[in-house]
Design an enzyme around this catalytic site. Structure first.
Site, PDB file in Angstrom:
ATOM      1  N   HIS A   1      56.656  -0.745  51.425  1.00 56.53           N
ATOM      2  CA  HIS A   1      57.250   0.454  52.027  1.00 56.53           C
ATOM      3  C   HIS A   1      58.110   0.011  53.202  1.00 56.53           C
ATOM      4  O   HIS A   1      58.251  -1.205  53.458  1.00 56.53           O
ATOM      5  CB  HIS A   1      56.151   1.439  52.438  1.00 56.53           C
ATOM      6  CG  HIS A   1      55.051   0.805  53.247  1.00 56.53           C
ATOM      7  ND1 HIS A   1      55.259   0.304  54.512  1.00 56.53           N
ATOM      8  CD2 HIS A   1      53.747   0.547  52.956  1.00 56.53           C
ATOM      9  CE1 HIS A   1      54.143  -0.183  54.984  1.00 56.53           C
ATOM     10  NE2 HIS A   1      53.195  -0.074  54.057  1.00 56.53           N
TER      11      HIS A   1
ATOM     12  N   HIS B   1      56.799  -2.768  55.576  1.00 54.90           N
ATOM     13  CA  HIS B   1      56.983  -4.145  55.103  1.00 54.90           C
ATOM     14  C   HIS B   1      58.444  -4.575  55.260  1.00 54.90           C
ATOM     15  O   HIS B   1      58.732  -5.694  55.687  1.00 54.90           O
ATOM     16  CB  HIS B   1      56.615  -4.259  53.620  1.00 54.90           C
ATOM     17  CG  HIS B   1      55.185  -3.950  53.296  1.00 54.90           C
ATOM     18  ND1 HIS B   1      54.821  -2.850  52.557  1.00 54.90           N
ATOM     19  CD2 HIS B   1      54.037  -4.600  53.594  1.00 54.90           C
ATOM     20  CE1 HIS B   1      53.504  -2.839  52.409  1.00 54.90           C
ATOM     21  NE2 HIS B   1      53.003  -3.889  53.032  1.00 54.90           N
TER      22      HIS B   1
END
Ligand code: AMP
Length: 279
Positions: free
Chosen positions: A34, A37
């Site tokens: 997501h 990250h």
């Protein structure tokens, strides 16, 4: 983007860059990527020449087999995202590749290992440091990026780096949140519509602690935050605490250095963690 599955192929690929003294960054993840990250990848791109993102759902850090089994693994989606942000290498090893034989791993991570998450997930940080050491050995990174979202994890990895005296710089990156405040997490996809709404109490209670840190006493801050969470349906609190960010021990005085509020709770069937720096 290179997609690599074995340690040998990874080392061969990176050797050319390392021979040329290029800076290599590692961003370890368990996938289901997501924006949190991706913020780590972007930060890594600013500080290194080659960015390796690893995707590996590490069995040794799971204390609940059901949690491991249901951990999301949308690999095609992950690869697409990594290509889009211009990541150079994705390392996606099998469990056999990382653990070819049974092994014992027990290192001294200091007393903070057994507090907070360590109390609720026994042995979790031995598993985390075990896989991160293996990834460090495979990549030989100059710098590695981790999220402050997993506050205690950053501390444990710092301790592991010190334990082995590794030549890796560790960078802790800010928490990326949804617009309404919920900290992004791969586990959020398990939240039902009502869980998703109830989960907001975690970031709200942390924001309350931050906003009122100067005005209220520690006792008042903690009791009001805990009450807010306990009054939310479908949320079972594991802990809400204000600690010294270096020792993870509860602070007795607001002037102690590096104060941080940490929360963990089960929202429906999903266990979530979050934190906020108060200094
Ligand atoms: P995970 O895939 O959950 O193991 O996370 C991989 C890395 O991403 C860890 O260093 C996490 O702390 C970091 N991370 C996870 N969620 C966030 C977030 N919302 N903001 C920033 N970093 C995050």
């Amino acid at each position: 983007m290179e997609i690599i599955h074995t340690i040998k192929a990874l080392k061969t690929f990176l050797q050319t860059f390392q021979n040329e003294k290029k800076k290599v960054a590692l961003v370890p993840t368990m996938g289901a990527l997501h924006k949190g990250h991706l913020s780590l990848i972007k930060m890594a791109q600013q500080q290194a020449d080659v960015v390796v993102c690893s995707i590996f759902v590490n069995p040794t850090q799971f204390t609940d087999p059901k949690d491991l089994e249901k951990y999301p693994r949308p690999l095609v989606h992950d690869i697409k995202l990594l290509k889009k942000v211009g990541c150079n290498v994705v390392f996606m090893p099998s469990v056999k590749e990382m653990y070819p034989a049974p092994e014992n791993w027990q290192i001294n991570l200091g007393p903070a290992e057994f507090l907070l998450e360590g109390e609720f997930r026994k042995g979790h940080y031995q598993g985390v440091t075990q896989i991160v050491k293996k990834l460090f050995d495979a990549v030989n990174p100059d710098v590695a990026f981790f999220g402050q979202k997993d506050f205690q994890q950053v501390l444990m990895i710092k301790n592991m780096i010190n334990h082995f005296n590794l030549p890796v710089k560790l960078v802790s990156c800010a928490i990326i949140r949804e617009e309404d405040g919920l900290a992004m997490s791969s586990r959020n996809i398990h939240l039902s519509t009502s869980d998703r709404k109830n989960a907001l109490i975690l970031s709200k209670s942390l924001a309350f602690a931050k906003d009122n840190f100067k005005q209220l006493s520690l006792t008042e801050l903690l009791s009001q935050a805990v009450t807010m969470i306990k009054n939310t349906p479908g949320v079972v609190l594991d802990y809400f605490t204000i600690v010294n960010g270096d020792t993870l021990l509860p602070i007795a005085d607001k002037n102690e250095k590096n104060p941080v509020a940490l929360v963990a709770a089960k929202v429906g069937e999903t266990r979530l963690i979050d934190n906020e720096l108060l200094g």
